[in-house]
Design a protein around this motif. Structure first.
Motif, PDB file in Angstrom:
ATOM      1  N   CYS A   1       0.834  -1.212   0.000  1.00  0.00           N
ATOM      2  CA  CYS A   1       0.000   0.000   0.000  1.00  0.00           C
ATOM      3  C   CYS A   1       0.865   1.257   0.000  1.00  0.00           C
ATOM      4  O   CYS A   1       0.570   2.226  -0.715  1.00  0.00           O
ATOM      5  CB  CYS A   1      -0.926   0.009   1.202  1.00  0.00           C
ATOM      6  SG  CYS A   1      -2.271  -1.156   1.082  1.00  0.00           S
TER       7      CYS A   1
ATOM      8  N   LEU B   1      -4.666   7.295   0.906  1.00  0.00           N
ATOM      9  CA  LEU B   1      -4.298   5.883   0.875  1.00  0.00           C
ATOM     10  C   LEU B   1      -3.367   5.539   2.032  1.00  0.00           C
ATOM     11  O   LEU B   1      -3.478   4.466   2.641  1.00  0.00           O
ATOM     12  CB  LEU B   1      -3.660   5.542  -0.463  1.00  0.00           C
ATOM     13  CG  LEU B   1      -3.332   4.086  -0.720  1.00  0.00           C
ATOM     14  CD1 LEU B   1      -4.579   3.243  -0.634  1.00  0.00           C
ATOM     15  CD2 LEU B   1      -2.670   3.928  -2.061  1.00  0.00           C
TER      16      LEU B   1
ATOM     17  N   ALA C   1      -4.165   2.830   4.917  1.00  0.00           N
ATOM     18  CA  ALA C   1      -3.238   1.711   5.110  1.00  0.00           C
ATOM     19  C   ALA C   1      -2.754   1.645   6.554  1.00  0.00           C
ATOM     20  O   ALA C   1      -2.714   0.557   7.155  1.00  0.00           O
ATOM     21  CB  ALA C   1      -2.055   1.845   4.161  1.00  0.00           C
TER      22      ALA C   1
END
Length: 103
Positions: A7, A44, A48
């Motif tokens: 990620c 993101l 994550a």
């Protein structure tokens, strides 16, 4: 490779693409798109670290992302309004030609 590493790798690639787009493009709209890509890379990262962190039952990562999406929507609205106003005045969206601040 752990899922967190994957990620973070995707997020860093997305951020690099956004940074490159924001710094190299001449159109103001494409610069805004690059900034949006960088904000999505940060989102993101938030998701994550929230998902693979020690306390994934707490919704802190989700709250940060929702707040970041709200800020990104406001930034896009204000940015597009500024670009439209500048286009009406100068008849261009080229960032390098927007060097005057008189009305």
């Amino acid at each position: 490779m752990t899922p967190l590493t994957g990620c973070l790798l995707v997020s860093s690639l997305l951020f690099a693409i956004g940074l490159g787009g924001a710094l190299t493009r001449r159109s103001a709209i494409l610069v805004l798109i690059g900034i949006e890509l960088m904000l999505n890379a940060a989102n993101l990262n938030f998701i994550a670290f929230w998902r693979y962190g020690p306390h994934s039952e707490a919704l802190t990562g989700m709250l940060f992302v929702i707040f970041s999406i709200a800020v990104a929507a406001a930034e896009a609205a204000v940015g597009l309004a500024l670009i439209i106003a500048i286009y009406r005045h100068t008849k261009t969206t080229d960032v390098q030609e927007m060097d005057e601040l008189r009305g």
